[in-house]
Motif scaffolding. Sequence first.
Motif, short mmCIF file in Angstrom:
data_model
loop_
_atom_site.label_atom_id
_atom_site.label_comp_id
_atom_site.label_asym_id
_atom_site.label_seq_id
_atom_site.Cartn_x
_atom_site.Cartn_y
_atom_site.Cartn_z
N THR A 1 0.83 -1.20 0.00
CA THR A 1 0.00 0.00 0.00
C THR A 1 0.86 1.25 0.00
OG1 THR A 1 -1.78 -1.09 1.21
CG2 THR A 1 -1.72 1.30 1.31
N GLU B 1 -0.20 22.14 -4.91
CA GLU B 1 -1.49 21.47 -4.76
C GLU B 1 -1.69 20.88 -3.38
OE1 GLU B 1 -3.21 18.44 -7.52
OE2 GLU B 1 -1.92 19.52 -8.91
N VAL C 1 -3.40 16.24 5.98
CA VAL C 1 -3.77 14.83 6.04
C VAL C 1 -2.52 13.99 6.23
CG1 VAL C 1 -4.87 12.91 4.83
CG2 VAL C 1 -5.80 15.22 4.58
N LEU D 1 -1.46 11.40 9.14
CA LEU D 1 -1.03 10.01 8.90
C LEU D 1 0.28 9.69 9.61
CD1 LEU D 1 -1.94 9.30 5.16
CD2 LEU D 1 -2.97 8.31 7.21
N HIS E 1 -7.42 2.65 7.76
CA HIS E 1 -7.45 4.10 8.02
C HIS E 1 -6.45 4.83 7.12
CE1 HIS E 1 -5.54 7.47 10.37
NE2 HIS E 1 -6.79 7.89 10.38
N LEU E 2 -5.27 4.23 6.99
CA LEU E 2 -4.22 4.82 6.15
C LEU E 2 -4.67 4.86 4.69
CD1 LEU E 2 -0.48 3.79 6.33
CD2 LEU E 2 -1.71 3.52 4.20
N GLN E 3 -5.24 3.74 4.22
CA GLN E 3 -5.69 3.69 2.81
C GLN E 3 -6.79 4.71 2.56
OE1 GLN E 3 -6.61 -0.50 2.84
NE2 GLN E 3 -4.78 -1.03 1.68
N HIS F 1 -7.21 7.61 3.97
CA HIS F 1 -6.66 8.96 3.86
C HIS F 1 -5.84 9.15 2.58
CE1 HIS F 1 -8.12 10.95 7.37
NE2 HIS F 1 -7.68 10.01 8.19
N VAL F 2 -5.21 8.07 2.12
CA VAL F 2 -4.49 8.17 0.84
C VAL F 2 -5.49 8.47 -0.27
CG1 VAL F 2 -3.21 6.88 -0.92
CG2 VAL F 2 -2.51 6.74 1.48
N GLN G 1 -8.27 9.92 0.11
CA GLN G 1 -8.73 11.30 0.34
C GLN G 1 -7.77 12.31 -0.30
OE1 GLN G 1 -8.51 12.46 4.44
NE2 GLN G 1 -9.35 14.50 4.07
N ILE G 2 -6.47 12.09 -0.09
CA ILE G 2 -5.47 13.02 -0.66
C ILE G 2 -5.52 13.00 -2.17
CG2 ILE G 2 -3.00 13.49 -0.93
CD1 ILE G 2 -2.61 12.44 1.93
N LEU G 3 -5.60 11.78 -2.75
CA LEU G 3 -5.61 11.68 -4.20
C LEU G 3 -6.87 12.35 -4.78
CD1 LEU G 3 -4.23 8.05 -4.64
CD2 LEU G 3 -3.04 10.20 -5.11
N LEU H 1 -8.59 14.80 -3.29
CA LEU H 1 -8.42 16.23 -3.03
C LEU H 1 -7.62 16.91 -4.13
CD1 LEU H 1 -7.33 16.74 0.70
CD2 LEU H 1 -9.00 18.10 -0.53
N THR H 2 -6.48 16.31 -4.46
CA THR H 2 -5.58 16.96 -5.39
C THR H 2 -6.07 16.83 -6.82
OG1 THR H 2 -4.23 14.96 -5.25
CG2 THR H 2 -3.52 16.83 -3.95
N ARG H 3 -6.85 15.80 -7.09
CA ARG H 3 -7.45 15.70 -8.43
C ARG H 3 -8.48 16.81 -8.61
NH1 ARG H 3 -6.74 10.15 -8.78
NH2 ARG H 3 -8.43 9.71 -7.37
N GLN H 4 -9.21 17.07 -7.51
CA GLN H 4 -10.21 18.13 -7.56
C GLN H 4 -9.57 19.46 -7.88
OE1 GLN H 4 -12.17 17.89 -3.80
NE2 GLN H 4 -13.89 16.72 -4.60
N ALA H 5 -8.36 19.67 -7.35
CA ALA H 5 -7.70 20.97 -7.51
C ALA H 5 -7.37 21.26 -8.97
CB ALA H 5 -6.44 21.02 -6.65
N ASP I 1 -6.15 15.49 -12.96
CA ASP I 1 -5.36 14.47 -12.32
C ASP I 1 -3.89 14.81 -12.47
OD1 ASP I 1 -5.08 10.84 -12.54
OD2 ASP I 1 -4.17 12.31 -11.23
#
Lengths: 76, 258
Positions: A11, A26, A40, A44, B70-72, B74-75, B77-79, B81-85, B88
């Motif tokens: 992962t 970004e 975030v 983590l 939990h870690l996955q 948030h990963v 979530q970050i991906l 978030l930044t795609r939204q910005a 991709d």
Amino acid sequence: MSSLSDSLRATVGAAAVRLLAIPEAETEARRDGEWCAKEVMGHLIDSAANNHARFVRAQLQDDLVFPATTRARGSA
Amino acid sequence: VTQASDELWPALVGLWRDYNLHLAHIIAAIPDETLRRPRAGHSLDRIAWQTVPADQPAMLEYLIGDYIGHLQDHVRQILALTRQAVGDGSMNSSIVLLGPVSAGKSTQGRLLSAALGRPQVSLDEERWRYYREIGYDDELAREIRQRGGFLALVMYWGSLIPIQSSDCLPNITTASSILGLVSTRAGRISNACGEPLRLTPTFFCCCHRRIERNRSVSSGTRSSSAGGPELRLQPALSTATELLRTGAPHDLHSRNDA
């Protein structure tokens, strides 16, 4: 048990490649009250440190009672 | 509570990755009995991501799985978030892998390609096109190989390097033979795209030794201008591909790529 360990390795390895491709600017962009990517990631890292202590203590004590950490959202 | 925003993103990601690799070591060493022993007393009703009711026993194995989940999350979530910005962003930059024969460029490229869902382009095809451009002699190459073996052929390839040493990336074209040629082609592509080259440390070490050796040989005869694309190390990329490589066939020495 190696499957949990392998799962974590895989992962993190695959995620790091994708995360590093995100431009610095970004990672600081914030959308209405949401955490930015850096926050975030900070969470983590906190979580890794907290769980590091838990995984070690769990091998030394009978129960799984651990102190709560400060961040309310997405605790773990 | 971490003050994360003062730190650079690659440093944060690197720390996060390395810390978790350390945790993976710790987890791998925990005996099954310890992982799966039901524990009546626990606080997973409060501290876990996906909680366990206080009146039900919990296992360490669950806690670790919960941590990874939990870690996955948030990963993702970050991906997201930044795609939204801006679209991709992770798909917009090229990754160029350089290295001498058998360094593992194609292997790592294949693993990266699979992991990132991005196409892999081999510069080998570029190389042969370029050879033809500059008058590479197939007949002569065959003869050289027959007489002097593969090493002699490599030297013939190397002898073509000065022809394109005036190209971009002068500090890399001093590297020997194929490496120099491929580097130059990669440098051109990099320039054309306006992107920095990214070298993984594995490759960089191989390249670096060769570059230093060639520099010491040709010092004074070649200007080592600071021009050309920036060479940027991506330690995490290498580590990640090392990880991805685990379980994949080791065929670094069975192919004749360059």
